[in-house]
Scaffold this motif. Structure first.
Motif, PDB file in Angstrom:
ATOM      1  N   LEU A 172       0.827  -1.205   0.000  1.00 53.40           N
ATOM      2  CA  LEU A 172       0.000   0.000   0.000  1.00 53.40           C
ATOM      3  C   LEU A 172       0.862   1.256   0.000  1.00 53.40           C
ATOM      4  N   ALA A 173       1.896   1.270   0.829  1.00 52.71           N
ATOM      5  CA  ALA A 173       2.796   2.439   0.879  1.00 52.71           C
ATOM      6  C   ALA A 173       3.501   2.630  -0.460  1.00 52.71           C
ATOM      7  N   ALA A 174       3.904   1.538  -1.105  1.00 49.55           N
ATOM      8  CA  ALA A 174       4.552   1.647  -2.420  1.00 49.55           C
ATOM      9  C   ALA A 174       3.582   2.188  -3.462  1.00 49.55           C
ATOM     10  N   GLY A 175       2.273   1.936  -3.263  1.00 46.27           N
ATOM     11  CA  GLY A 175       1.254   2.454  -4.165  1.00 46.27           C
ATOM     12  C   GLY A 175       0.783   3.854  -3.801  1.00 46.27           C
ATOM     13  N   GLY A 176       1.375   4.446  -2.782  1.00 44.09           N
ATOM     14  CA  GLY A 176       1.027   5.808  -2.388  1.00 44.09           C
ATOM     15  C   GLY A 176      -0.163   5.904  -1.449  1.00 44.09           C
ATOM     16  N   ILE A 177      -0.552   4.793  -0.852  1.00 47.10           N
ATOM     17  CA  ILE A 177      -1.677   4.808   0.089  1.00 47.10           C
ATOM     18  C   ILE A 177      -1.121   4.701   1.511  1.00 47.10           C
ATOM     19  N   PHE A 178      -1.277   5.797   2.243  1.00 46.92           N
ATOM     20  CA  PHE A 178      -0.735   5.876   3.593  1.00 46.92           C
ATOM     21  C   PHE A 178      -1.867   6.033   4.605  1.00 46.92           C
ATOM     22  N   ALA A 212      -2.785   8.546   6.398  1.00 47.16           N
ATOM     23  CA  ALA A 212      -3.538   9.799   6.301  1.00 47.16           C
ATOM     24  C   ALA A 212      -4.014  10.104   4.882  1.00 47.16           C
ATOM     25  N   THR A 213      -3.938   9.144   3.973  1.00 44.62           N
ATOM     26  CA  THR A 213      -4.356   9.402   2.594  1.00 44.62           C
ATOM     27  C   THR A 213      -5.846   9.697   2.502  1.00 44.62           C
ATOM     28  N   ASN A 214      -6.663   8.855   3.110  1.00 41.94           N
ATOM     29  CA  ASN A 214      -8.106   9.072   3.121  1.00 41.94           C
ATOM     30  C   ASN A 214      -8.710   8.294   4.297  1.00 41.94           C
ATOM     31  N   PRO A 215      -9.969   8.516   4.602  1.00 41.37           N
ATOM     32  CA  PRO A 215     -10.577   7.816   5.743  1.00 41.37           C
ATOM     33  C   PRO A 215     -10.566   6.289   5.597  1.00 41.37           C
ATOM     34  N   ALA A 216     -10.744   5.776   4.401  1.00 42.55           N
ATOM     35  CA  ALA A 216     -10.761   4.325   4.208  1.00 42.55           C
ATOM     36  C   ALA A 216      -9.400   3.710   4.509  1.00 42.55           C
ATOM     37  N   SER A 217      -8.331   4.364   4.053  1.00 43.56           N
ATOM     38  CA  SER A 217      -6.998   3.820   4.335  1.00 43.56           C
ATOM     39  C   SER A 217      -6.679   3.937   5.824  1.00 43.56           C
ATOM     40  N   SER A 218      -7.114   5.020   6.460  1.00 43.20           N
ATOM     41  CA  SER A 218      -6.904   5.172   7.901  1.00 43.20           C
ATOM     42  C   SER A 218      -7.612   4.059   8.657  1.00 43.20           C
ATOM     43  N   PHE A 219      -8.860   3.767   8.263  1.00 34.93           N
ATOM     44  CA  PHE A 219      -9.625   2.718   8.908  1.00 34.93           C
ATOM     45  C   PHE A 219      -8.942   1.360   8.732  1.00 34.93           C
ATOM     46  N   PHE A 220      -8.485   1.083   7.524  1.00 33.59           N
ATOM     47  CA  PHE A 220      -7.817  -0.192   7.258  1.00 33.59           C
ATOM     48  C   PHE A 220      -6.556  -0.341   8.105  1.00 33.59           C
TER      49      PHE A 220
END
Length: 91
Positions: A13-19, A21-29
């Protein structure tokens, strides 16, 4: 294996740019899987504590510690079944 799998997933996910604080869904995950990992790690520590503790110097018996560990794992089972149902039936 779950913890190793989660570390791999987080790295992908981090390699794909999803961190976090990226969005609420990623924060929840991230937070849900981190909470699960911490509870799993706590349960594993308890499982190793029961057979390897020096029980002759302890205030509780080995059977009491095993029962408490069992209660912990059963509570976690129920909690995750509840969360699964909540997340899947709440759509």
């Amino acid at each position: 294996m779950f913890l190793v799998g989660q570390l791999v997933a987080w790295r992908q996910l981090a390699a794909g740019g999803i961190f976090l604080a990226t969005n609420p869904a990623s924060s929840f995950f991230y937070l849900l899987t981190a909470a699960h990992g911490l509870h799993l790690l706590g349960g594993i520590v308890a499982l190793f504590y029961v057979p390897f503790r020096a029980w002759h110097r302890s205030r509780i018996t080995q059977s009491t510690a095993a029962e408490l560990t069992s209660i912990y794992w059963h509570f976690m089972d129920g909690l995750w079944v509840f969360l699964f149902l909540l997340l899947n039936l709440g759509r």
